[in-house]
Design a protein around this motif. Structure first.
Motif, PDB file in Angstrom:
ATOM      1  N   ALA A  37      42.725 -34.871   8.015  1.00 20.75           N
ATOM      2  CA  ALA A  37      41.309 -34.770   7.657  1.00 20.75           C
ATOM      3  C   ALA A  37      40.443 -34.531   8.888  1.00 20.75           C
ATOM      4  CB  ALA A  37      40.867 -36.040   6.928  1.00 20.75           C
ATOM      5  N   LYS A  38      40.793 -35.196   9.990  1.00 19.09           N
ATOM      6  CA  LYS A  38      40.025 -35.008  11.220  1.00 19.09           C
ATOM      7  C   LYS A  38      40.171 -33.579  11.741  1.00 19.09           C
ATOM      8  CE  LYS A  38      39.922 -38.304  14.214  1.00 19.09           C
ATOM      9  NZ  LYS A  38      40.292 -39.267  15.281  1.00 19.09           N
ATOM     10  N   ARG A  39      41.394 -33.055  11.705  1.00 16.11           N
ATOM     11  CA  ARG A  39      41.606 -31.682  12.191  1.00 16.11           C
ATOM     12  C   ARG A  39      40.886 -30.663  11.300  1.00 16.11           C
ATOM     13  NH1 ARG A  39      45.741 -31.541  15.986  1.00 16.11           N
ATOM     14  NH2 ARG A  39      46.984 -33.446  16.112  1.00 16.11           N
ATOM     15  N   LEU A  40      40.915 -30.877   9.989  1.00 14.12           N
ATOM     16  CA  LEU A  40      40.224 -29.958   9.090  1.00 14.12           C
ATOM     17  C   LEU A  40      38.715 -30.021   9.302  1.00 14.12           C
ATOM     18  CD1 LEU A  40      42.207 -30.406   5.746  1.00 14.12           C
ATOM     19  CD2 LEU A  40      42.267 -28.462   7.312  1.00 14.12           C
ATOM     20  N   SER A  41      38.207 -31.214   9.568  1.00 13.48           N
ATOM     21  CA  SER A  41      36.767 -31.352   9.812  1.00 13.48           C
ATOM     22  C   SER A  41      36.355 -30.606  11.077  1.00 13.48           C
ATOM     23  CB  SER A  41      36.398 -32.837   9.933  1.00 13.48           C
ATOM     24  OG  SER A  41      36.717 -33.538   8.741  1.00 13.48           O
ATOM     25  N   ILE A  42      37.173 -30.705  12.111  1.00 19.60           N
ATOM     26  CA  ILE A  42      36.865 -29.991  13.351  1.00 19.60           C
ATOM     27  C   ILE A  42      36.913 -28.484  13.126  1.00 19.60           C
ATOM     28  CG2 ILE A  42      37.647 -29.551  15.707  1.00 19.60           C
ATOM     29  CD1 ILE A  42      38.670 -32.427  15.802  1.00 19.60           C
ATOM     30  N   ALA A  43      37.941 -28.012  12.384  1.00 26.44           N
ATOM     31  CA  ALA A  43      38.063 -26.584  12.113  1.00 26.44           C
ATOM     32  C   ALA A  43      36.870 -26.069  11.307  1.00 26.44           C
ATOM     33  CB  ALA A  43      39.368 -26.307  11.373  1.00 26.44           C
ATOM     34  N   LEU A  44      36.450 -26.851  10.314  1.00 21.50           N
ATOM     35  CA  LEU A  44      35.298 -26.450   9.503  1.00 21.50           C
ATOM     36  C   LEU A  44      34.029 -26.414  10.348  1.00 21.50           C
ATOM     37  CD1 LEU A  44      34.213 -25.719   6.716  1.00 21.50           C
ATOM     38  CD2 LEU A  44      33.913 -28.176   6.267  1.00 21.50           C
ATOM     39  N   PHE A  45      33.888 -27.381  11.237  1.00 20.68           N
ATOM     40  CA  PHE A  45      32.719 -27.402  12.113  1.00 20.68           C
ATOM     41  C   PHE A  45      32.687 -26.162  13.007  1.00 20.68           C
ATOM     42  CE2 PHE A  45      31.094 -28.415  16.370  1.00 20.68           C
ATOM     43  CZ  PHE A  45      29.760 -28.706  16.062  1.00 20.68           C
ATOM     44  N   LEU A  46      33.835 -25.783  13.557  1.00 18.72           N
ATOM     45  CA  LEU A  46      33.891 -24.596  14.406  1.00 18.72           C
ATOM     46  C   LEU A  46      33.550 -23.335  13.607  1.00 18.72           C
ATOM     47  CD1 LEU A  46      37.126 -25.361  16.469  1.00 18.72           C
ATOM     48  CD2 LEU A  46      34.760 -25.560  17.232  1.00 18.72           C
ATOM     49  N   LEU A  47      34.024 -23.283  12.363  1.00 17.99           N
ATOM     50  CA  LEU A  47      33.736 -22.126  11.515  1.00 17.99           C
ATOM     51  C   LEU A  47      32.238 -22.004  11.232  1.00 17.99           C
ATOM     52  CD1 LEU A  47      34.754 -19.788   9.723  1.00 17.99           C
ATOM     53  CD2 LEU A  47      35.055 -21.467   7.886  1.00 17.99           C
ATOM     54  N   VAL A  48      31.617 -23.127  10.867  1.00 21.60           N
ATOM     55  CA  VAL A  48      30.184 -23.113  10.567  1.00 21.60           C
ATOM     56  C   VAL A  48      29.385 -22.775  11.820  1.00 21.60           C
ATOM     57  CG1 VAL A  48      28.227 -24.513   9.823  1.00 21.60           C
ATOM     58  CG2 VAL A  48      30.421 -24.705   8.631  1.00 21.60           C
ATOM     59  N   ALA A  78      32.941 -14.748  10.981  1.00 24.57           N
ATOM     60  CA  ALA A  78      33.450 -15.942  11.658  1.00 24.57           C
ATOM     61  C   ALA A  78      34.878 -16.262  11.215  1.00 24.57           C
ATOM     62  CB  ALA A  78      32.531 -17.127  11.392  1.00 24.57           C
ATOM     63  N   THR A  79      35.146 -16.076   9.931  1.00 21.84           N
ATOM     64  CA  THR A  79      36.480 -16.400   9.410  1.00 21.84           C
ATOM     65  C   THR A  79      37.545 -15.465   9.970  1.00 21.84           C
ATOM     66  OG1 THR A  79      35.505 -17.208   7.346  1.00 21.84           O
ATOM     67  CG2 THR A  79      37.846 -16.673   7.322  1.00 21.84           C
ATOM     68  N   VAL A  80      37.302 -14.145   9.902  1.00 14.44           N
ATOM     69  CA  VAL A  80      38.323 -13.198  10.365  1.00 14.44           C
ATOM     70  C   VAL A  80      38.435 -13.213  11.885  1.00 14.44           C
ATOM     71  CG1 VAL A  80      38.033 -11.736   8.343  1.00 14.44           C
ATOM     72  CG2 VAL A  80      36.659 -11.280  10.400  1.00 14.44           C
TER      73      VAL A  80
END
Length: 364
Positions: A37-48, A78-80
């Protein structure tokens, strides 16, 4: 000491099922779901964050389909970009947008990939790290204490020796139960899963380099076999063993134990004493319990006590160890205390305190 044929066959079958391994103390880590969950949160933050950066500078980007970049296009780019797909339909065209890609988006892309593959890298490096820790532990371990059996007796023995200043890193627990070793490891001790009657298991515990060996098995016949094996591997270690039946104590000493504690007889004597004198029973129970109230300890004679009688010391002296003899406090052979003597005293210990460790060698 007799054992039925059925028990012997069952025991041999259990020996083959036991997996021998050394388990070093593990650091407290987060639950796997929390890590994911922590890693996914960081990845989502970087994407946003990347999408907002692109959208803020949308005038510097060109979309091949309609020429303009809206909020959805920013998230798409941002995604690609972070996933290194890079279709090329949206591209930075201004110098500012290209500079932002170089200084900001590219580092975010690298960080994004590190977060995604971090779990995989951690799994791949875990075995190497454990092997390195195990080899380092083996190379540095000397004069440690090996405890065979992590039941009630084994736990109490470990607590007692650690209360004198022995570090947890200097204690190795051997037990055939994987759950017992997991419990020992969680408390900070090194654990070895396996049958201690087998020499290869004791070698994994580095018994040949141990200074003290405590045998606290559940069965008397197992204690005898462990004592024989341990003494064969280490001729100089001090071996202390516990047995249930007093009739088996001489056999333990013949097998190589320096001291044998009879648990059943000791408990029976304490029960009888408590019936005859409840107060005396309470005092004896206080002496047995470690960490508070009254404790019995062994210490060297200090210079100020040389030439005095045991009764004239500040501590309550129970016995005097002189050479290979243990003399009662009132034994006329003591005369006066000598600098080479050791005193067995009763001291009062407050909760949380520990008896100062004594590094002088014990008499053999």
């Amino acid at each position: 000491m007799k054992q039925s044929g059925h028990d012997a066959i069952a025991r041999q079958a259990d020996e083959h099922l036991v997996t021998h391994r050394v388990e070093l103390p593990k650091k407290v880590v987060e639950h796997p779901f929390q890590q994911v969950a922590k890693r996914l949160s960081i990845a989502l933050f970087l994407l946003v964050a990347t999408a907002l950066i692109v959208y803020a500078d949308r005038e510097g980007y060109n979309d091949n389909s309609d020429g303009s970049v809206d909020f959805l296009d920013a998230f798409y780019y941002a995604t690609v970009t972070l996933s290194t797909t890079g279709y090329g339909d949206i591209t930075p065209v201004s110098d500012g947008a290209r500079l932002t890609n170089i200084l900001v988006v590219t580092p975010l892309r690298v960080f994004f990939l590190i977060v995604l593959v971090g779990t995989t890298l951690e799994v791949l490096t875990e075995r190497t790290r454990e092997e390195w820790r195990l080899n380092r532990w083996r190379s540095t371990l000397r004069d440690h204490t090996v405890v065979i059996g992590f039941g009630t007796k084994g736990r109490s023995a470990i607590q007692t020796v650690c209360a004198t200043g022995l570090k947890k890193e200097q204690v190795v627990v051997v037990d055939p139960s994987g759950k017992a070793i997991e419990a020992a490891s969680s408390e900070g001790y090194v654990g070895v899963v396996g049958d201690a009657t087998r020499s290869e298991v004791l070698k994994r515990a580095e018994v040949h380099k141990a200074r003290q060996i405590i045998i606290a098995t559940q069965r008397d016949d197992t204690a005898v076999l462990v004592t024989l094996t341990a003494r064969q591997l280490n001729r100089g270690a001090k071996i202390v063993a516990a047995v249930r039946e007093e009739e088996n104590a001489p056999l333990l000493k013949q097998s190589g134990a320096d001291a044998v504690i009879t648990s059943a007889s000791a408990a029976g004597r304490l029960l009888g004493l408590s019936v005859l004198s409840p107060a005396a029973g309470m005092v004896m129970e206080d002496l047995i319990q470690q960490g508070s109230g009254l404790d019995m300890t062994e210490r060297p004679v200090i210079k100020a006590e040389v030439g005095k009688s045991p009764r004239d010391t500040d501590d309550l002296v129970v016995s005097v160890v002189r050479g290979h003899r243990v003399l009662g406090y009132d034994d006329p052979a003591i005369g006066t205390l000598q600098l080479t003597d050791r005193l067995i005293t009763i001291v009062r210990v407050s909760p949380g305190s520990q008896v100062a460790p004594d590094t002088r060698p014990l008499p053999q």
